[in-house]
Motif scaffolding. Structure first.
Motif, short mmCIF file in Angstrom:
data_model
loop_
_atom_site.label_atom_id
_atom_site.label_comp_id
_atom_site.label_asym_id
_atom_site.label_seq_id
_atom_site.Cartn_x
_atom_site.Cartn_y
_atom_site.Cartn_z
N PRO A 249 24.68 1.82 -25.08
CA PRO A 249 24.82 3.19 -24.56
C PRO A 249 26.24 3.50 -24.11
CG PRO A 249 22.89 2.12 -23.63
CD PRO A 249 23.67 1.06 -24.31
N GLU B 95 28.35 4.16 -27.20
CA GLU B 95 28.06 5.49 -27.74
C GLU B 95 28.82 6.57 -26.98
OE1 GLU B 95 24.12 8.06 -29.09
OE2 GLU B 95 23.91 6.27 -27.86
N ASP C 226 24.46 5.27 -36.74
CA ASP C 226 23.93 4.23 -35.88
C ASP C 226 25.08 3.60 -35.10
OD1 ASP C 226 22.25 1.05 -36.44
OD2 ASP C 226 22.44 2.33 -34.68
N VAL C 227 24.96 3.59 -33.77
CA VAL C 227 26.02 3.04 -32.94
C VAL C 227 26.20 1.55 -33.21
CG1 VAL C 227 24.48 2.61 -30.98
CG2 VAL C 227 26.92 2.89 -30.59
N THR D 246 28.29 1.18 -36.40
CA THR D 246 29.69 1.51 -36.11
C THR D 246 30.35 0.40 -35.31
OG1 THR D 246 29.12 3.86 -36.09
CG2 THR D 246 31.22 3.23 -35.08
N TRP E 262 32.29 10.43 -35.95
CA TRP E 262 31.24 10.38 -34.94
C TRP E 262 30.72 11.80 -34.71
CZ3 TRP E 262 28.50 6.49 -33.59
CH2 TRP E 262 27.64 6.59 -32.49
#
Length: 372
Positions: free
Chosen positions: A201, A204, A315-316, A319, A352
């Motif tokens: 998180p 992100e 998708d974090v 990445t 992003w």
């Protein structure tokens, strides 16, 4: 719809209502039996008060319908409906001719404060509990005389406050346990740094901040040199001490808005937003040298972050793996060049999407989290 599709959709339907909203729906039905009793037994109510009870029942039906429609009530909606419900209970108790029946209905005033304690902010819970106490005391002492008035008032206060206190205590305990479990799940127990699950998180939010500020993301992989030899010659306890010391040295050097995590073993990850690569990694090298008798090698990758399509699904984890892989190539260069040094690599720009933070408030929140 097939059974398989129905099973997939069922969890979403079940999660439409929170505990507080379910409580409002079930507790609101208490007025309906009163109407039925009043119709079957006219002497149950004070003369001429049946239309008032009908009005209360209509409000109850509207409350249930509204709650079913919205699913999860906001604090304001719950306060309005809860206050109306308590007022309706108080009026119903006053309409009942039999004092014993009135006292039984008065006990229902404890429902709304208890529901508030299960999921509302403290100010909402306190205000609704205070209102319920006032109504319960007023109804309990109505018609009572002498010492009985004080006994009735005390019983009314206890009936309202005790359930709310118990539920508030259970909620606080549950939140405390949940917070501890979440901390254990998101952090590395040895170093106290974030683990991979815990940092996602934060990564992100960091990518979104880099996209908003038009700055680059700098990814640094820090690996302890010859760590296996430390474990083999000095033992695993000494190895744990080395990892803890290195983690503390890294944490002292990085800015407050950076993401620092332990990837596993002797490898650490640092992500930050920066216009250019600065000398942070050199400071980390020196901090480790001065803190313990080991050295580290650092691979650094830099990538510009550009706004992507708001409809794109990025998708974090994917990445992050891409950026980490680029830093890992630079780390390999640092290792093969003699260790105790920094090597750099450039990565292609990363897109992003900002669809989830399109509003000005959301953008300010992302930037605020980076500054805190």
């Amino acid at each position: 719809m097939t059974r398989r599709a129905d099973r997939r959709l069922r969890p979403e339907r079940e999660s439409h209502f929170d505990t507080r909203s379910k409580g409002v729906i079930f507790s609101a039905g208490g007025a309906l039996p009163l109407l039925l009793i009043a119709v079957l037994e006219p002497t149950f109510l004070r003369p001429g008060t049946l239309p008032i009870l009908v009005g209360i029942v209509v409000f109850t039906v509207v409350t249930v319908g509204f709650t079913v429609r919205v699913g999860t009530l906001t604090d304001r909606q719950f306060t309005v409906l809860g206050s109306g419900g308590m007022l309706g209970v108080a009026v119903c108790a006053f309409l009942i001719a039999d004092p014993s029946g009135a006292r039984a209905v008065t006990a229902m005033l404890a429902v709304v404060p208890a529901l508030a304690a299960s999921g509302s902010p403290r100010r909402v819970t306190l205000s609704l509990t205070g209102a319920a106490v006032i109504l319960a005391v007023a109804l309990s002492i109505n018609g009572a005389e002498g010492v009985v008035r004080y006994v009735a008032a005390g019983a009314a206060v206890t009936t309202v406050i005790v359930p709310a206190l118990l539920i508030a205590a259970m909620r606080t305990s549950l939140e405390s346990v949940t917070e501890r479990l979440e901390t254990l799940a998101n952090t590395d127990p040895l170093t106290g740094l974030l683990n991979r699950r815990g940092m996602l998180p934060e990564v992100e939010a960091l990518l979104a901040r880099a996209c908003l500020t038009r700055k680059a993301v700098v990814v640094s992989l820090v690996d302890v040199d010859h760590f296996k030899a430390v474990n083999d010659t000095r033992g695993h306890a000494a190895g744990d001490d080395v990892l803890t010391t290195v983690a503390e040295a890294i944490a002292r050097q990085v800015p407050s808005d950076a993401v620092v995590a332990r990837l596993g073993g002797e490898e650490f990850l640092v992500l930050r937003v920066a216009a250019t690569v600065t000398g942070l990694e050199e400071h980390i090298l020196e901090a480790v040298r001065s803190s313990c008798d080991v050295t580290v090698s650092i691979g650094v990758a830099q990538a510009d972050v550009r706004p992507g399509s708001a409809d794109a699904v990025v998708d974090v984890e994917t990445t992050l793996d891409r950026l980490t892989y680029a830093a890992d190539r630079a780390l390999y260069t640092a290792k093969t060049s003699g260790r105790d040094r920094v090597a750099f690599a450039l990565e292609d720009p990363v897109e992003w999407p900002l669809g989830g933070i399109s509003s000005r408030r959301d953008r300010l929140e992302v930037l605020r989290r980076g500054a805190s």
